[in-house]
Design a protein around this motif. Sequence first.
Motif, PDB file in Angstrom:
ATOM      1  N   HIS A   9       0.864  -1.179   0.000  1.00  0.00           N
ATOM      2  CA  HIS A   9       0.000   0.000   0.000  1.00  0.00           C
ATOM      3  C   HIS A   9       0.900   1.229   0.000  1.00  0.00           C
ATOM      4  O   HIS A   9       1.824   1.321   0.810  1.00  0.00           O
ATOM      5  CB  HIS A   9      -0.925  -0.004   1.223  1.00  0.00           C
ATOM      6  CG  HIS A   9      -1.994  -1.046   1.105  1.00  0.00           C
ATOM      7  ND1 HIS A   9      -3.202  -0.792   0.509  1.00  0.00           N
ATOM      8  CD2 HIS A   9      -2.012  -2.341   1.477  1.00  0.00           C
ATOM      9  CE1 HIS A   9      -3.919  -1.897   0.517  1.00  0.00           C
ATOM     10  NE2 HIS A   9      -3.219  -2.847   1.105  1.00  0.00           N
ATOM     11  N   ILE A  38      -9.011   4.500  -5.470  1.00  0.00           N
ATOM     12  CA  ILE A  38      -8.173   3.308  -5.341  1.00  0.00           C
ATOM     13  C   ILE A  38      -7.598   2.963  -6.709  1.00  0.00           C
ATOM     14  O   ILE A  38      -8.318   2.585  -7.626  1.00  0.00           O
ATOM     15  CB  ILE A  38      -8.962   2.107  -4.779  1.00  0.00           C
ATOM     16  CG1 ILE A  38      -9.523   2.440  -3.402  1.00  0.00           C
ATOM     17  CG2 ILE A  38      -8.052   0.873  -4.718  1.00  0.00           C
ATOM     18  CD1 ILE A  38     -10.359   1.354  -2.795  1.00  0.00           C
ATOM     19  N   ILE A  53      -0.827  -0.508  -4.419  1.00  0.00           N
ATOM     20  CA  ILE A  53      -2.195  -0.012  -4.263  1.00  0.00           C
ATOM     21  C   ILE A  53      -2.152   1.352  -3.599  1.00  0.00           C
ATOM     22  O   ILE A  53      -1.628   1.491  -2.485  1.00  0.00           O
ATOM     23  CB  ILE A  53      -3.073  -0.957  -3.423  1.00  0.00           C
ATOM     24  CG1 ILE A  53      -3.174  -2.319  -4.100  1.00  0.00           C
ATOM     25  CG2 ILE A  53      -4.454  -0.345  -3.195  1.00  0.00           C
ATOM     26  CD1 ILE A  53      -3.987  -3.341  -3.326  1.00  0.00           C
ATOM     27  N   ASP A  55      -4.582   3.829  -2.047  1.00  0.00           N
ATOM     28  CA  ASP A  55      -5.951   3.918  -1.518  1.00  0.00           C
ATOM     29  C   ASP A  55      -6.005   5.130  -0.600  1.00  0.00           C
ATOM     30  O   ASP A  55      -5.411   5.120   0.479  1.00  0.00           O
ATOM     31  CB  ASP A  55      -6.299   2.643  -0.766  1.00  0.00           C
ATOM     32  CG  ASP A  55      -7.726   2.609  -0.258  1.00  0.00           C
ATOM     33  OD1 ASP A  55      -8.389   3.680  -0.194  1.00  0.00           O
ATOM     34  OD2 ASP A  55      -8.197   1.514   0.092  1.00  0.00           O
TER      35      ASP A  55
END
Length: 122
Positions: A9, A38, A53, A55
């Motif tokens: 992340h 996202i 990712i 987000d």
Amino acid sequence: MKFCWCTLHVKDLERSLKFYQEIVGLTINRRFEARPGINICFLGEGETQVELIEDKHIIIPKNQDHFSLGFEVDCLDRMLEFVQKQGINIESGPFQPNPNTKFFYVLDPDNYKIQFVERKNH
């Protein structure tokens, strides 16, 4: 069973992509918006990929100390010189735990430890 990918992340996908493309040498395999806020990108051409990712709803811990990704390089000395020329600090190392292996660590933009390793006779 085979290992497909590792998910990281990240706060800023563009900044992380720059690091993983320009420093690590990975290429974008696929990239998409999963839903508003996202964004996902898979990097790497091999069997195992890195999934990034971004987000906007997740708070990423500052300390990623117990996690690292390792990437094999042909010449550790050249890689060490390259990352230093790019203005990236060496987090730790280089280490040589045996005659056939040497490595060092840097931090990516989200403080994930990235290990560059040279292995001989494998």
